[in-house]
Design a protein around this motif. Sequence first.
Motif: not given
Length: 98
Positions: A43-55
């Motif tokens: 399943a894809l994550p529910y949040r549509r924002k990029p993760p915090t580690w992606v810079k």
Amino acid sequence: FGSSGQRAKLFPAAQPPPWRPRRPRPAAMGRMYGKGKGMSSSALPYRRKPPTWVKMKPEDVCDHICKLAKKGLAPSQIGVTLRDSFGIPQVGNVTGSK
């Protein structure tokens, strides 16, 4: 029986039907009675924002995608390369588009 002609009259050979019965098409490696192909718990994550580690910025990601596409990589290979080399789990979350 004396000759084969007499035998053929008494016991006619079984003729195939004039139409061929249709066989169901084989499913493409999925469920027998459903549409799904069944990737277990993917399943894809529910949040549509990029993760915090992606810079990386979305422009940089698009540039990398264009470079890899010009090399002739398939879209799936581009996603694998971005995931493994740059740590980008889902490009759509970072760029905001497909």
